[in-house]
Design a protein around this motif. Structure first.
Motif, PDB file in Angstrom:
ATOM      1  N   SER A 297      66.178  56.433  76.708  1.00  0.00           N
ATOM      2  CA  SER A 297      65.475  55.533  77.324  1.00  0.00           C
ATOM      3  C   SER A 297      63.888  55.766  77.242  1.00  0.00           C
ATOM      4  O   SER A 297      62.979  54.814  76.853  1.00  0.00           O
ATOM      5  N   ARG A 300      62.801  55.546  73.624  1.00  0.00           N
ATOM      6  CA  ARG A 300      62.638  54.157  72.994  1.00  0.00           C
ATOM      7  C   ARG A 300      61.634  53.394  73.691  1.00  0.00           C
ATOM      8  O   ARG A 300      60.851  52.492  72.913  1.00  0.00           O
ATOM      9  N   LEU A 301      61.109  53.717  74.870  1.00  0.00           N
ATOM     10  CA  LEU A 301      60.100  52.848  75.455  1.00  0.00           C
ATOM     11  C   LEU A 301      58.680  53.338  74.754  1.00  0.00           C
ATOM     12  O   LEU A 301      57.742  52.776  74.455  1.00  0.00           O
ATOM     13  N   ILE A 327      58.023  57.700  84.535  1.00  0.00           N
ATOM     14  CA  ILE A 327      58.186  57.362  83.230  1.00  0.00           C
ATOM     15  C   ILE A 327      57.094  57.859  82.518  1.00  0.00           C
ATOM     16  O   ILE A 327      57.178  58.455  81.420  1.00  0.00           O
ATOM     17  N   HIS A 402      62.436  48.519  80.849  1.00  0.00           N
ATOM     18  CA  HIS A 402      63.102  49.555  80.394  1.00  0.00           C
ATOM     19  C   HIS A 402      64.418  49.342  81.098  1.00  0.00           C
ATOM     20  O   HIS A 402      65.359  50.284  81.000  1.00  0.00           O
ATOM     21  N   ASP A 405      68.167  48.311  79.579  1.00  0.00           N
ATOM     22  CA  ASP A 405      67.347  49.244  78.363  1.00  0.00           C
ATOM     23  C   ASP A 405      66.127  48.538  77.955  1.00  0.00           C
ATOM     24  O   ASP A 405      65.788  47.483  78.489  1.00  0.00           O
ATOM     25  N   VAL A 406      65.642  49.330  77.082  1.00  0.00           N
ATOM     26  CA  VAL A 406      64.246  49.020  76.790  1.00  0.00           C
ATOM     27  C   VAL A 406      64.241  47.465  75.922  1.00  0.00           C
ATOM     28  O   VAL A 406      64.826  47.701  74.876  1.00  0.00           O
TER      29      VAL A 406
END
Ligand code: SAH
Ligand code: TMP
Length: 410
Positions: A297, A300-301, A327, A402, A405-406
């Motif tokens: 995660s 991907r972000l 994050i 996110h 999911d992103v």
């Protein structure tokens, strides 16, 4: 700062299941002249199969997190104001508070968002709140507050001075208190024989389901499940009598407990305990798998934002949340990817986000300098934020989230 290698409840060894790296305080918003001596700690999580408690290995000292300038004011969300009005009606409607001789104690009463509904009705109440600025707001509304950290000593003093409580309530604070055995003893001491403890906190089942790892930060020394709450309170002769899932904070659970054998137990309790066993909330392996999803995660972000930046898109974030501190610092997202954060809390405006130092402005800045993309840092307030910011979407602005999911929101 305390670091442990043993479960804070059972004393059994903790297995490290997730490492979120060096992190600053989630709510440690700061000014440039404070950057050079910013505090960092190691944000690692452990799990104990003996107690079923998911917990931080290390937590900064409470006084470092909760003080005069503690920046989280509960009343910054209209939706949360309604939530606490409904919560208060529920407590009264269920007959836990019977009349104006009943006594309610709230731990972590913050700006009085919940106790105000009791104070207005003349119901004897006491807020326990160590943070100054938020307690000032509560007192200005006629709420009685003791500015201390709850522990067994304070519990005894409250009992001696005011008598035992019919209701002890708490929202988003039980999970902040590291001395969990002492906390449970203090509650049991202060509660009448037929009294109830009602509290809500971010729910571990939702965090695992949604990969919402941003619920993990300094303040949240525990993330509870019904299984772990059962372990904590069975040790002091209390039992779960009801469980009510909540949508707040991206998925919370309201736990109602009473002294064992004193009140009827709702069938929902067993249903949810069984669901948790089916979800594996008692197994270390579940958290090892969760950690793999967390890594994916974060990566991907960051790559989504890097991709947008390489297309020369502007990105801002909505909500200077404590959650997003985790994050940004974990995924390495700073001012190179996010131009600014907007937030309606005056105490946060003009400051910079912890660790990565993204500037924070008032919400008006978002309207006057709309980005092309906005990261929904306060994703738990999605409905409220999207209602307020229709103009952003109408002008072609897009939200990035996110969870689970992103992706870019429709
Ligand atoms: N109940 C509010 C506030 C949650 S933030 C809500 O749900 O919105 C947590 C609050 O608990 C902070 O205001 C913090 O100062 C307070 N707090 C932290 N440790 C505490 C302790 N040991 N006893 C009582 N309050 C505490
Ligand atoms: P929370 O997710 O911990 O509740 O924090 C939400 C943050 O977002 C808090 O700092 C207040 C801010 N906020 C806004 O700026 N505008 C809003 O409309 C809402 C609901 C929250």
């Amino acid at each position: 700062m305390t670091r442990t290698s043993a479960c804070r409840l059972s004393g059994s060894p903790l297995e490290v299941v997730l490492d979120l790296g060096q992190q600053p305080l989630g709510n440690g918003f700061l000014l440039p002249d404070e950057f050079s001596d910013e505090y960092f700690f190691s944000l690692q999580c452990g799990f104990s199969e003996a107690s079923r408690l998911f917990q931080l290995m290390e937590q900064p000292a409470p006084e470092r997190m909760f003080h005069q300038d503690y920046a989280f004011f509960s009343g910054t969300s209209r939706h949360m104001k309604q939530h606490f009005a409904d919560f208060a009606s529920d407590v009264i409607g269920k007959g836990f508070i019977t009349d104006d001789s009943s006594f309610i104690v709230e731990l972590g009463s913050n700006d009085g968002i919940f106790l105000s509904h009791f104070a207005q009705k003349g119901i004897p109440h006491l807020g326990v709140e160590p943070s100054g600025a938020v307690a000032d707001v509560a007192e200005s509304q006629g709420i009685t507050v003791t500015r201390e950290f709850f522990d067994t000593n304070l519990s005894r003093r409250i009992r001696d001075e005011h008598g035992q409580a019919d209701v002890i309530s708490a929202a988003n604070v039980m999970c902040h208190i590291p001395g969990i055995n002492e906390l449970a003893q203090g509650i049991s001491l202060l509660l009448k024989e037929d009294g109830v403890l009602i509290f809500e906190d971010p729910y571990l089942g939702d965090i695992i389901r949604l990969t919402s790892y941003d619920q993990i930060y300094d303040e949240h020394v525990f993330l509870f499940s019904a299984l772990s709450v059962q372990s904590i309170f069975s040790a002091v002769g209390m039992e779960l009598i009801d469980l009510q899932p909540q949508l707040t904070h991206g998925g919370s659970m309201r736990y109602t407990l009473a002294k064992s054998g004193r009140r009827a137990i709702s069938p929902t309790v067993q249903v949810i305990l069984d669901q948790e066993l089916a979800q594996g909330l008692d197994k270390t392996e579940t958290f090892i798998q969760f950690a793999l999803r967390v890594r994916e995660s974060g990566e991907r972000l960051r790559s989504k934002m890097q991709q947008l930046r390489s297309q020369r898109k502007t990105i801002a974030a909505y909500g200077a949340t404590s959650k997003s501190t985790t994050i940004y610092n974990y995924a390495g997202i700073g001012p190179d990817l996010i131009d600014y954060i907007c937030d309606n809390t005056p105490l946060k405006q003009g400051k910079f986000s912890p660790g990565v130092h993204i500037p924070i402005f008032a919400e008006e800045h978002f309207r006057s300098h709309p980005p092309e993309y906005a990261f929904l840092a306060a994703w738990n307030h999605e409905k409220e934020l999207r209602q307020h910011n229709k103009a952003f979407e109408d002008a072609g602005g897009r939200w990035i989230t996110h969870v689970p999911d992103v992706h870019i929101l429709d």
